[in-house]
Write an enzyme that holds these catalytic residues in place. Structure first.
Site, PDB file in Angstrom:
ATOM      1  N   HIS A 261      43.074  31.151  18.915  1.00 41.94           N
ATOM      2  CA  HIS A 261      42.765  31.229  20.253  1.00 41.94           C
ATOM      3  C   HIS A 261      41.822  30.529  20.934  1.00 41.94           C
ATOM      4  O   HIS A 261      40.563  31.143  21.276  1.00 41.94           O
ATOM      5  CB  HIS A 261      42.295  32.946  20.047  1.00 41.94           C
ATOM      6  CG  HIS A 261      43.469  33.986  19.973  1.00 41.94           C
ATOM      7  ND1 HIS A 261      45.118  33.897  20.501  1.00 41.94           N
ATOM      8  CD2 HIS A 261      43.356  35.146  19.267  1.00 41.94           C
ATOM      9  CE1 HIS A 261      45.600  35.047  19.925  1.00 41.94           C
ATOM     10  NE2 HIS A 261      44.647  35.595  19.117  1.00 41.94           N
TER      11      HIS A 261
ATOM     12  N   HIS B 154      44.531  39.456  25.580  1.00 42.49           N
ATOM     13  CA  HIS B 154      44.631  40.396  24.196  1.00 42.49           C
ATOM     14  C   HIS B 154      44.056  41.679  24.162  1.00 42.49           C
ATOM     15  O   HIS B 154      43.128  42.129  23.411  1.00 42.49           O
ATOM     16  CB  HIS B 154      43.512  39.479  23.346  1.00 42.49           C
ATOM     17  CG  HIS B 154      44.087  39.267  21.876  1.00 42.49           C
ATOM     18  ND1 HIS B 154      43.966  40.568  20.975  1.00 42.49           N
ATOM     19  CD2 HIS B 154      44.705  38.511  21.135  1.00 42.49           C
ATOM     20  CE1 HIS B 154      44.220  40.270  20.040  1.00 42.49           C
ATOM     21  NE2 HIS B 154      44.871  38.911  19.849  1.00 42.49           N
TER      22      HIS B 154
ATOM     23  N   GLU C  28      51.121  39.982  23.776  1.00 40.96           N
ATOM     24  CA  GLU C  28      50.612  38.940  24.303  1.00 40.96           C
ATOM     25  C   GLU C  28      51.655  37.885  24.881  1.00 40.96           C
ATOM     26  O   GLU C  28      52.302  37.291  24.239  1.00 40.96           O
ATOM     27  CB  GLU C  28      49.681  37.983  23.276  1.00 40.96           C
ATOM     28  CG  GLU C  28      48.725  39.097  22.801  1.00 40.96           C
ATOM     29  CD  GLU C  28      48.220  38.439  21.501  1.00 40.96           C
ATOM     30  OE1 GLU C  28      47.581  37.172  21.430  1.00 40.96           O
ATOM     31  OE2 GLU C  28      48.317  39.319  20.266  1.00 40.96           O
TER      32      GLU C  28
END
Length: 368
Positions: A122, A196, A334
């Protein structure tokens, strides 16, 4: 001195929506003010932080018209800074994983920040989820929303190129939450932005999501190694726990002794959406909670969907409702390009060059 909380609960909103309301939420250790923006439209209520572009709460009605927050999160800025597993965050520069945090563009190898064993997750240790965003409210016809802006400097977390990012969070008159991502660069780079949010349609703190029913329009998924990096294979879901082409409960197959489920301690994989990359959002997943009747339909322009079943929630985090989050108390859907795409030439490209504009859209539609 650590971050501290400045204000209490979310401010009240006028019935039917109106101009987004801004309140001080807290201050970071360096004194930076963090604000919470509250907006409402079409029966959906949304609270967004300027820290990390975080969705702190999202409220929608059940079959009886009773509102509940259906996203996991915290009451304090301090918790988001110190211990958040990306609750509600805006993710970048590269969502999901990059193997060993390394990739090559035009013959030049780049090393980005690693924070998931030897891999990058991420965007690295200080990704977009840990940055302060400039926020500007807007109204457009019957829609209301927020623009979030930031400049990701050349070399931030090791990524090449100065990336100018603009994200729009829109609540439509029908109560849909739409996200439009846009970015440009001055040097060849990679980009993969996502959101998220951890969903629990029974309500935040409402217990396990294993009884939620999920459908994903995908005939294939990307298997991973023990470090959760895709092997490069596009595997058929037929006859596996990964077949969600017909709705089934999240918990139906989650305890099957399948090697992929053992790697991730549950589901934490990318589904290869049958529709591929599209110019406009196409419905790809539907989530339903039988107890409340709430439904969530996800539509996107993206080629992939990461379904994560909240495997690493371990009972150490206390949410906005004052309850402890345990394994499986929320799930993530996601929308994205595939994980580790910079190292997998056969995957859809995530390369962004000067003169190009990165654009993707995802829409979350709520119902009963």
């Amino acid at each position: 001195m650590g971050p501290r909380r400045e204000t209490g609960g979310a401010p009240p909103l006028p019935p039917g929506g109106g101009t987004p309301v801004k309140n001080l939420f807290g201050r970071l250790a360096d004194g930076s003010e963090i604000h919470r923006w509250s907006l409402e439209n079409g029966g959906t209520r949304l609270n967004v932080l300027s820290y990390g572009g975080i969705v702190q709460s999202l409220e929608v009605p059940d079959r009886h018209g009773r509102h509940a927050n259906v996203s996991l999160g915290f009451d304090t800025l301090e918790d988001y800074v110190a211990r958040s597993p990306y609750f509600g965050a805006l993710i970048g520069r590269y969502g999901n994983r990059v193997g060993r945090g390394r990739f090559t563009l035009d013959g030049q190898t780049h090393q980005v920040g690693v924070n998931d064993g030897v891999n990058s997750l991420h965007g690295g240790p200080e990704g977009f989820d840990r940055r302060v965003w400039d926020v500007e409210p807007f109204t457009e016809g019957s829609d209301v929303g927020l623009y979030l802006y930031r400049t990701s400097a050349d070399g931030e977390m090791g990524y090449p190129g100065t990336l100018e990012v603009k994200v729009a969070y829109t609540l439509t008159e029908h109560g849909d939450w739409r996200i439009d991502y846009e970015a440009t660069t001055d040097h060849v780079t990679v980009a993969n932005l996502t959101s998220h949010v951890y969903w629990n349609l029974a309500g935040e703190g409402g217990g396990s999501i294993l009884d939620h029913e999920l459908e994903i329009a995908a005939s294939r998924y990307t298997p991973v190694d023990s470090g959760l990096i895709p092997t490069g294979e596009l595997a058929d879901v037929s006859g596996t726990p990964f077949d969600f082409r017909r709705a089934k409960t999240v918990g139906q197959d989650i305890r099957i002794a399948h090697r992929q489920l053992l790697h991730a301690q549950g589901f934490d994989h990318n589904w290869v959406l049958d529709k591929g990359v599209t110019a406009t959002p196409v419905a790809v997943a539907t989530l339903r909670d039988p107890s409340s009747g709430r439904t969530l339909r996800v539509s996107t322009t993206e080629p992939g969907l990461q379904f994560y079943s909240g495997n690493f929630l371990d009972g150490t985090l206390v949410g906005t409702g004052g309850t402890v989050y345990r394994q499986g108390d929320g799930l993530c859907l996601e929308t994205q390009a595939f994980p580790d795409s910079p190292n997998k030439p056969s995957f859809p490209s995530t390369v962004l060059r000067p003169g190009q504009t990165y654009r993707t859209t995802t829409v979350h539609s709520f119902g009963v």
